[in-house]
Scaffold this motif. Sequence first.
Motif, PDB file in Angstrom:
ATOM      1  N   THR A  71     -30.157  45.167  -7.864  1.00  0.00           N
ATOM      2  CA  THR A  71     -31.446  45.085  -8.549  1.00  0.00           C
ATOM      3  C   THR A  71     -31.287  44.486  -9.943  1.00  0.00           C
ATOM      4  O   THR A  71     -32.177  43.776 -10.430  1.00  0.00           O
ATOM      5  CB  THR A  71     -32.075  46.489  -8.657  1.00  0.00           C
ATOM      6  OG1 THR A  71     -32.215  47.033  -7.343  1.00  0.00           O
ATOM      7  CG2 THR A  71     -33.448  46.427  -9.310  1.00  0.00           C
ATOM      8  N   GLN A 126     -37.501  49.309  -5.816  1.00  0.00           N
ATOM      9  CA  GLN A 126     -36.487  48.339  -5.405  1.00  0.00           C
ATOM     10  C   GLN A 126     -35.135  49.004  -5.194  1.00  0.00           C
ATOM     11  O   GLN A 126     -34.446  48.749  -4.201  1.00  0.00           O
ATOM     12  CB  GLN A 126     -36.393  47.215  -6.436  1.00  0.00           C
ATOM     13  CG  GLN A 126     -37.630  46.339  -6.511  1.00  0.00           C
ATOM     14  CD  GLN A 126     -37.529  45.251  -7.564  1.00  0.00           C
ATOM     15  OE1 GLN A 126     -36.478  45.090  -8.197  1.00  0.00           O
ATOM     16  NE2 GLN A 126     -38.601  44.504  -7.757  1.00  0.00           N
ATOM     17  N   THR A 250     -40.916  43.336  -4.348  1.00  0.00           N
ATOM     18  CA  THR A 250     -40.993  44.762  -4.078  1.00  0.00           C
ATOM     19  C   THR A 250     -41.684  45.050  -2.753  1.00  0.00           C
ATOM     20  O   THR A 250     -41.232  45.898  -1.973  1.00  0.00           O
ATOM     21  CB  THR A 250     -41.757  45.460  -5.227  1.00  0.00           C
ATOM     22  OG1 THR A 250     -41.139  45.139  -6.471  1.00  0.00           O
ATOM     23  CG2 THR A 250     -41.743  46.972  -5.052  1.00  0.00           C
TER      24      THR A 250
END
Length: 259
Positions: A71, A126, A250
Amino acid sequence: MTSLNLHGLRFAFGTLTVLPVRVTRWDRGTARAGMLCAPLAGLVVGLLAAVPGGLLLLLGSGPLLAAVASTAVPAVLTRGLHLDGLADTADGLGSGRPADDALRIMKQSDIGPFGVITLLFVLLAQVAVLDQLYGQSWARGAVAAAVAAVTARLALTLASRQGVPAARPEGLGAAVAGTVTVRAAMAAGAVVVAACAGAGALFGGYGALHHALSALLALGAAQLLLRHCVRRFGGVTGDVFGALAETAATAALVVLALG
């Protein structure tokens, strides 16, 4: 045409990543080619995001740390501009002010409560999804990171299509707004969705359908946000583009976590 495509690649990587690519042309034709090449920049970002996740798993870490690393990489590779755009757009939409006042709020360097809350939940979502998928296998987490990144940049291509105005006369939004023909945008969308299905096919026939569906639903979510922003602000801005990218990424991940 070859020269234009080369300049388009430079535009895509030079404006959407921190990779050392010099943008040598800044005109409407280059912007059009660049936004059509945006999914390629997303593919590179997604593949680079998968690398630290895989390495950490190989070294014995848990899937949560791998998810955090995957991420973090897109944020680093974009200087956090997409996340910043998401926060600014959330502040502008949440302000309830008229368009001019909302745009002024979005240009301010600080971040308001709507932006903070939005960033918190988006990043948590995420990380949570990638943690789940890395927990199943490295391949599932890596493919998800790539699919999310490519879909996020495809959302920018679609937002640059003709008929979508710019909210300001300056900035990245004005430079790329309306540059891509609807036919070219749809063609790019078909190619990317097919590529996502091909990546998902690594996990069987249902995997192909699942990954294609994740891209389609993510693009639908981004288009809903785009319509709202155009109605609310009068058009798109660089911040709106960042918000669209993070929304699509997302949403794609969330769909991959389901089913």
